[in-house]
Design an enzyme around this catalytic site. Structure first.
Site, PDB file in Angstrom:
ATOM      1  N   SER A  42      -0.539  12.459 -16.587  1.00 22.03           N
ATOM      2  CA  SER A  42      -1.851  12.695 -17.188  1.00 22.03           C
ATOM      3  C   SER A  42      -1.934  14.080 -17.807  1.00 22.03           C
ATOM      4  O   SER A  42      -1.305  15.031 -17.328  1.00 22.03           O
ATOM      5  CB  SER A  42      -2.940  12.566 -16.112  1.00 22.03           C
ATOM      6  OG  SER A  42      -4.173  13.076 -16.578  1.00 22.03           O
ATOM      7  N   GLU A  82       0.876  -1.170   0.000  1.00 22.58           N
ATOM      8  CA  GLU A  82       0.000   0.000   0.000  1.00 22.58           C
ATOM      9  C   GLU A  82       0.915   1.222   0.000  1.00 22.58           C
ATOM     10  O   GLU A  82       1.400   1.663   1.050  1.00 22.58           O
ATOM     11  CB  GLU A  82      -0.907  -0.008   1.229  1.00 22.58           C
ATOM     12  CG  GLU A  82      -1.788   1.223   1.369  1.00 22.58           C
ATOM     13  CD  GLU A  82      -2.550   1.560   0.098  1.00 22.58           C
ATOM     14  OE1 GLU A  82      -2.129   2.507  -0.604  1.00 22.58           O
ATOM     15  OE2 GLU A  82      -3.539   0.881  -0.191  1.00 22.58           O
ATOM     16  N   LEU A  83       1.161   1.766  -1.180  1.00 23.07           N
ATOM     17  CA  LEU A  83       2.184   2.790  -1.331  1.00 23.07           C
ATOM     18  C   LEU A  83       1.786   4.147  -0.784  1.00 23.07           C
ATOM     19  O   LEU A  83       2.623   5.062  -0.745  1.00 23.07           O
ATOM     20  CB  LEU A  83       2.594   2.909  -2.800  1.00 23.07           C
ATOM     21  CG  LEU A  83       3.331   1.686  -3.356  1.00 23.07           C
ATOM     22  CD1 LEU A  83       3.644   1.887  -4.835  1.00 23.07           C
ATOM     23  CD2 LEU A  83       4.617   1.402  -2.579  1.00 23.07           C
ATOM     24  N   ASN A 115      -7.482   9.313 -10.176  1.00 18.64           N
ATOM     25  CA  ASN A 115      -8.118  10.634 -10.258  1.00 18.64           C
ATOM     26  C   ASN A 115      -9.297  10.624  -9.293  1.00 18.64           C
ATOM     27  O   ASN A 115     -10.384  10.160  -9.613  1.00 18.64           O
ATOM     28  CB  ASN A 115      -8.594  10.893 -11.693  1.00 18.64           C
ATOM     29  CG  ASN A 115      -9.044  12.334 -11.887  1.00 18.64           C
ATOM     30  OD1 ASN A 115      -9.356  13.026 -10.939  1.00 18.64           O
ATOM     31  ND2 ASN A 115      -9.075  12.769 -13.133  1.00 18.64           N
ATOM     32  N   THR A 118      -9.491   2.242 -19.168  1.00 16.95           N
ATOM     33  CA  THR A 118      -9.045   1.331 -18.118  1.00 16.95           C
ATOM     34  C   THR A 118     -10.223   1.031 -17.192  1.00 16.95           C
ATOM     35  O   THR A 118     -11.269   1.692 -17.275  1.00 16.95           O
ATOM     36  CB  THR A 118      -7.928   1.982 -17.295  1.00 16.95           C
ATOM     37  OG1 THR A 118      -8.475   3.126 -16.603  1.00 16.95           O
ATOM     38  CG2 THR A 118      -6.766   2.423 -18.170  1.00 16.95           C
ATOM     39  N   TYR A 161      -5.295  15.870  -7.979  1.00 13.63           N
ATOM     40  CA  TYR A 161      -4.776  15.041  -9.060  1.00 13.63           C
ATOM     41  C   TYR A 161      -4.006  15.899 -10.064  1.00 13.63           C
ATOM     42  O   TYR A 161      -2.943  15.511 -10.539  1.00 13.63           O
ATOM     43  CB  TYR A 161      -5.923  14.302  -9.739  1.00 13.63           C
ATOM     44  CG  TYR A 161      -5.499  13.288 -10.770  1.00 13.63           C
ATOM     45  CD1 TYR A 161      -4.798  12.136 -10.395  1.00 13.63           C
ATOM     46  CD2 TYR A 161      -5.815  13.447 -12.113  1.00 13.63           C
ATOM     47  CE1 TYR A 161      -4.414  11.196 -11.337  1.00 13.63           C
ATOM     48  CE2 TYR A 161      -5.439  12.507 -13.059  1.00 13.63           C
ATOM     49  CZ  TYR A 161      -4.739  11.380 -12.669  1.00 13.63           C
ATOM     50  OH  TYR A 161      -4.363  10.446 -13.606  1.00 13.63           O
TER      51      TYR A 161
END
Length: 261
Positions: free
Chosen positions: A142, A64-65, A95, A190, A155
Protein backbone atom coordinates in the site's frame (compact mmCIF):
# COMPACT_ATOMS: atom_id res chain seq x y z
CA UNK A 1 -0.23 -12.04 -24.98
CA UNK A 2 0.05 -15.59 -23.66
CA UNK A 3 1.42 -15.24 -20.13
CA UNK A 4 2.30 -18.94 -20.01
CA UNK A 5 0.37 -19.46 -16.78
CA UNK A 6 -1.83 -22.32 -17.96
CA UNK A 7 -2.23 -25.00 -15.27
CA UNK A 8 0.12 -23.14 -12.90
CA UNK A 9 -0.82 -23.50 -9.22
CA UNK A 10 -0.87 -19.99 -7.74
CA UNK A 11 -1.71 -19.33 -4.09
CA UNK A 12 -3.59 -16.09 -3.35
CA UNK A 13 -4.09 -15.13 0.28
CA UNK A 14 -7.19 -13.08 0.96
CA UNK A 15 -8.31 -14.37 -2.41
CA UNK A 16 -12.08 -14.42 -1.91
CA UNK A 17 -12.90 -10.71 -2.08
CA UNK A 18 -11.65 -7.35 -3.33
CA UNK A 19 -8.20 -7.22 -4.90
CA UNK A 20 -7.57 -10.88 -4.09
CA UNK A 21 -10.70 -11.96 -5.94
CA UNK A 22 -9.70 -9.82 -8.91
CA UNK A 23 -6.35 -11.62 -9.01
CA UNK A 24 -8.01 -15.02 -8.70
CA UNK A 25 -10.42 -14.28 -11.56
CA UNK A 26 -7.65 -13.09 -13.88
CA UNK A 27 -5.53 -16.13 -13.06
CA UNK A 28 -8.45 -18.38 -13.94
CA UNK A 29 -8.98 -16.44 -17.17
CA UNK A 30 -5.37 -17.20 -18.09
CA UNK A 31 -5.89 -20.91 -17.48
CA UNK A 32 -4.00 -21.01 -14.19
CA UNK A 33 -5.40 -22.83 -11.18
CA UNK A 34 -5.73 -20.26 -8.38
CA UNK A 35 -5.84 -21.38 -4.77
CA UNK A 36 -8.07 -19.10 -2.69
CA UNK A 37 -6.83 -18.84 0.88
CA UNK A 38 -9.35 -17.09 3.13
CA UNK A 39 -10.86 -17.19 6.59
CA UNK A 40 -14.52 -17.19 5.53
CA UNK A 41 -15.63 -20.45 3.96
CA UNK A 42 -18.80 -18.91 2.55
CA UNK A 43 -16.82 -16.23 0.70
CA UNK A 44 -14.26 -18.78 -0.52
CA UNK A 45 -16.95 -21.14 -1.79
CA UNK A 46 -18.96 -18.39 -3.47
CA UNK A 47 -16.02 -17.44 -5.68
CA UNK A 48 -15.03 -21.07 -6.23
CA UNK A 49 -18.54 -21.93 -7.40
CA UNK A 50 -18.66 -18.85 -9.62
CA UNK A 51 -15.46 -19.93 -11.36
CA UNK A 52 -16.69 -23.52 -11.67
CA UNK A 53 -19.86 -22.28 -13.35
CA UNK A 54 -17.61 -20.73 -16.00
CA UNK A 55 -15.73 -23.97 -16.47
CA UNK A 56 -12.66 -22.70 -14.63
CA UNK A 57 -10.69 -24.75 -12.11
CA UNK A 58 -9.75 -23.41 -8.68
CA UNK A 59 -9.27 -24.63 -5.12
CA UNK A 60 -9.89 -23.11 -1.71
CA UNK A 61 -8.30 -23.49 1.70
CA UNK A 62 -10.02 -22.21 4.82
CA UNK A 63 -7.37 -20.55 7.01
CA UNK A 64 -7.01 -17.84 9.63
CA UNK A 65 -3.53 -16.62 8.78
CA UNK A 66 -3.18 -14.49 11.91
CA UNK A 67 -2.39 -17.88 13.48
CA UNK A 68 1.19 -18.56 12.32
CA UNK A 69 0.68 -22.32 12.47
CA UNK A 70 -2.00 -22.22 9.82
CA UNK A 71 0.44 -21.25 7.07
CA UNK A 72 2.05 -24.67 7.23
CA UNK A 73 -1.32 -26.41 7.35
CA UNK A 74 -2.48 -24.38 4.34
CA UNK A 75 0.52 -25.35 2.24
CA UNK A 76 0.15 -29.00 3.26
CA UNK A 77 -3.42 -29.04 1.93
CA UNK A 78 -2.31 -27.49 -1.36
CA UNK A 79 0.53 -29.97 -1.81
CA UNK A 80 -1.76 -32.89 -0.95
CA UNK A 81 -4.13 -31.72 -3.70
CA UNK A 82 -1.69 -30.65 -6.43
CA UNK A 83 1.82 -31.74 -5.45
CA UNK A 84 3.36 -28.41 -6.39
CA UNK A 85 3.18 -24.61 -6.06
CA UNK A 86 4.17 -22.33 -8.93
CA UNK A 87 3.43 -18.91 -7.45
CA UNK A 88 2.48 -17.07 -4.28
CA UNK A 89 0.54 -13.83 -4.03
CA UNK A 90 0.63 -12.39 -0.51
CA UNK A 91 -2.43 -10.16 -0.41
CA UNK A 92 -4.45 -10.63 2.78
CA UNK A 93 -4.56 -7.67 5.17
CA UNK A 94 -6.60 -4.83 6.55
CA UNK A 95 -6.03 -1.16 7.33
CA UNK A 96 -7.24 -1.49 10.91
CA UNK A 97 -6.49 2.00 12.22
CA UNK A 98 -4.03 1.16 15.00
CA UNK A 99 -2.43 4.55 15.54
CA UNK A 100 0.30 5.91 17.80
CA UNK A 101 -1.72 8.15 20.07
CA UNK A 102 -4.69 5.82 20.44
CA UNK A 103 -3.08 2.43 19.87
CA UNK A 104 -1.63 -0.13 22.26
CA UNK A 105 1.03 -2.81 22.31
CA UNK A 106 -1.49 -5.61 21.91
CA UNK A 107 -3.34 -3.88 19.06
CA UNK A 108 -0.06 -3.08 17.27
CA UNK A 109 1.21 -6.66 17.47
CA UNK A 110 -2.20 -8.01 16.44
CA UNK A 111 -2.12 -5.76 13.37
CA UNK A 112 1.34 -7.02 12.41
CA UNK A 113 -0.07 -10.55 12.46
CA UNK A 114 -2.95 -9.44 10.23
CA UNK A 115 -0.76 -7.58 7.77
CA UNK A 116 2.81 -8.82 7.49
CA UNK A 117 3.77 -11.79 9.65
CA UNK A 118 1.72 -14.17 7.52
CA UNK A 119 3.51 -12.80 4.42
CA UNK A 120 6.72 -14.19 5.93
CA UNK A 121 5.14 -17.43 7.10
CA UNK A 122 3.45 -18.18 3.78
CA UNK A 123 6.63 -17.42 1.82
CA UNK A 124 8.65 -19.66 4.12
CA UNK A 125 6.20 -22.56 3.86
CA UNK A 126 5.88 -22.23 0.07
CA UNK A 127 9.61 -21.84 -0.49
CA UNK A 128 10.60 -25.53 -0.84
CA UNK A 129 7.97 -25.91 -3.55
CA UNK A 130 8.81 -22.65 -5.29
CA UNK A 131 12.43 -23.80 -5.44
CA UNK A 132 11.30 -26.94 -7.26
CA UNK A 133 9.09 -25.06 -9.71
CA UNK A 134 11.24 -21.94 -10.14
CA UNK A 135 8.14 -19.98 -9.20
CA UNK A 136 7.59 -16.36 -8.27
CA UNK A 137 6.30 -14.32 -5.33
CA UNK A 138 4.27 -11.13 -5.59
CA UNK A 139 3.55 -9.10 -2.47
CA UNK A 140 0.65 -6.65 -2.46
CA UNK A 141 1.50 -3.40 -0.70
CA UNK A 142 0.00 0.00 0.00
CA UNK A 143 0.93 3.62 -0.60
CA UNK A 144 0.66 4.15 3.17
CA UNK A 145 4.25 2.93 3.56
CA UNK A 146 5.42 5.99 1.61
CA UNK A 147 2.77 8.65 2.05
CA UNK A 148 1.58 7.99 5.58
CA UNK A 149 -2.09 8.37 6.38
CA UNK A 150 -2.40 9.24 10.04
CA UNK A 151 -3.83 7.03 12.75
CA UNK A 152 -2.63 3.79 11.23
CA UNK A 153 0.88 3.15 12.51
CA UNK A 154 0.67 -0.63 12.47
CA UNK A 155 -0.60 -0.82 8.89
CA UNK A 156 2.06 1.65 7.75
CA UNK A 157 4.76 -0.36 9.51
CA UNK A 158 3.47 -3.57 7.96
CA UNK A 159 3.56 -2.11 4.48
CA UNK A 160 7.04 -0.73 4.99
CA UNK A 161 8.02 -4.25 6.00
CA UNK A 162 6.31 -5.72 2.91
CA UNK A 163 8.41 -3.46 0.69
CA UNK A 164 11.61 -4.30 2.55
CA UNK A 165 10.89 -8.03 2.48
CA UNK A 166 10.28 -7.86 -1.26
CA UNK A 167 13.79 -6.56 -1.81
CA UNK A 168 15.33 -8.82 0.82
CA UNK A 169 13.74 -11.98 -0.55
CA UNK A 170 14.65 -11.00 -4.11
CA UNK A 171 18.30 -11.03 -2.99
CA UNK A 172 18.10 -14.18 -0.86
CA UNK A 173 16.33 -16.19 -3.53
CA UNK A 174 18.58 -15.25 -6.46
CA UNK A 175 20.36 -18.64 -6.34
CA UNK A 176 17.03 -20.36 -7.02
CA UNK A 177 15.92 -17.99 -9.80
CA UNK A 178 12.84 -17.18 -7.74
CA UNK A 179 11.71 -13.67 -8.58
CA UNK A 180 10.08 -11.50 -5.91
CA UNK A 181 8.24 -8.27 -6.68
CA UNK A 182 5.50 -6.13 -5.17
CA UNK A 183 2.49 -4.32 -6.56
CA UNK A 184 1.70 -1.15 -4.61
CA UNK A 185 -1.91 -0.02 -4.42
CA UNK A 186 -3.15 3.50 -3.68
CA UNK A 187 -6.89 3.95 -4.20
CA UNK A 188 -8.79 0.82 -5.24
CA UNK A 189 -12.50 0.48 -4.53
CA UNK A 190 -12.93 -2.78 -2.62
CA UNK A 191 -15.51 -3.94 -0.04
CA UNK A 192 -13.10 -2.91 2.74
CA UNK A 193 -12.61 0.52 1.16
CA UNK A 194 -16.38 0.94 0.84
CA UNK A 195 -16.86 0.06 4.52
CA UNK A 196 -14.19 2.56 5.54
CA UNK A 197 -15.45 5.44 3.45
CA UNK A 198 -19.05 4.89 4.54
CA UNK A 199 -17.91 5.15 8.16
CA UNK A 200 -16.91 8.79 7.58
CA UNK A 201 -19.22 11.74 8.32
CA UNK A 202 -19.49 12.81 4.64
CA UNK A 203 -18.57 9.77 2.54
CA UNK A 204 -19.65 11.19 -0.84
CA UNK A 205 -17.61 14.35 -0.32
CA UNK A 206 -14.58 12.36 0.83
CA UNK A 207 -14.82 10.05 -2.19
CA UNK A 208 -15.08 12.99 -4.60
CA UNK A 209 -12.09 14.68 -2.98
CA UNK A 210 -10.06 11.47 -3.24
CA UNK A 211 -10.90 10.93 -6.91
CA UNK A 212 -9.84 14.50 -7.67
CA UNK A 213 -6.35 13.69 -6.37
CA UNK A 214 -5.78 10.68 -8.64
CA UNK A 215 -3.88 12.13 -11.62
CA UNK A 216 -4.78 9.60 -14.31
CA UNK A 217 -8.45 10.05 -15.23
CA UNK A 218 -9.48 11.02 -11.68
CA UNK A 219 -10.74 7.54 -10.92
CA UNK A 220 -10.03 4.57 -8.72
CA UNK A 221 -7.73 1.81 -9.85
CA UNK A 222 -9.75 -1.35 -10.52
CA UNK A 223 -9.02 -4.74 -8.99
CA UNK A 224 -8.61 -6.04 -12.54
CA UNK A 225 -5.86 -3.49 -13.23
CA UNK A 226 -4.03 -4.57 -10.08
CA UNK A 227 -4.48 -8.19 -11.12
CA UNK A 228 -3.07 -7.61 -14.60
CA UNK A 229 0.18 -6.30 -13.11
CA UNK A 230 0.34 -9.20 -10.66
CA UNK A 231 -0.11 -11.77 -13.42
CA UNK A 232 2.65 -10.21 -15.50
CA UNK A 233 5.03 -10.36 -12.53
CA UNK A 234 4.11 -13.99 -11.88
CA UNK A 235 4.61 -14.95 -15.51
CA UNK A 236 7.76 -15.89 -17.47
CA UNK A 237 7.13 -12.74 -19.52
CA UNK A 238 8.75 -10.81 -16.64
CA UNK A 239 11.64 -13.26 -16.45
CA UNK A 240 14.31 -10.65 -15.63
CA UNK A 241 12.27 -8.53 -13.24
CA UNK A 242 12.90 -8.94 -9.52
CA UNK A 243 13.06 -6.78 -6.40
CA UNK A 244 10.73 -4.19 -7.92
CA UNK A 245 7.94 -2.16 -6.30
CA UNK A 246 5.43 -1.57 -9.10
CA UNK A 247 2.96 1.25 -8.44
CA UNK A 248 -0.39 0.61 -10.11
CA UNK A 249 -2.05 3.77 -8.84
CA UNK A 250 -2.83 6.20 -11.64
CA UNK A 251 0.17 8.27 -10.60
CA UNK A 252 -1.19 8.89 -7.10
CA UNK A 253 2.08 8.50 -5.19
CA UNK A 254 4.68 10.01 -7.49
CA UNK A 255 3.06 12.60 -9.73
CA UNK A 256 2.75 16.24 -8.74
CA UNK A 257 -0.57 16.92 -7.02
CA UNK A 258 -1.02 20.07 -9.10
CA UNK A 259 -1.67 18.03 -12.24
CA UNK A 260 -4.93 16.70 -10.79
CA UNK A 261 -6.16 19.90 -9.24
Amino acid sequence: MDLQLKDKIVVVTGGAKGIGAGIVRQLANEGAIPVIVGRNEEDNSRLLNDLAAQGQEAFQVLAELTDPKQAGATVSQIIEKFGRIDGLVNNAGVNDGVGLENGSYDAFVSSLHKNVIHYYMMAQECLPWLKKSGGAIVNIGSKVAETGQGGTSAYAASNGARNALTREWAVELLPYSIRVNAVIVAECYTPLYETWINSLPNPEEKLAATLAKIPLENRMTTAEEIANAVLFLLSPKSSHTTGQLVYVDGGYVHLDRSVSA
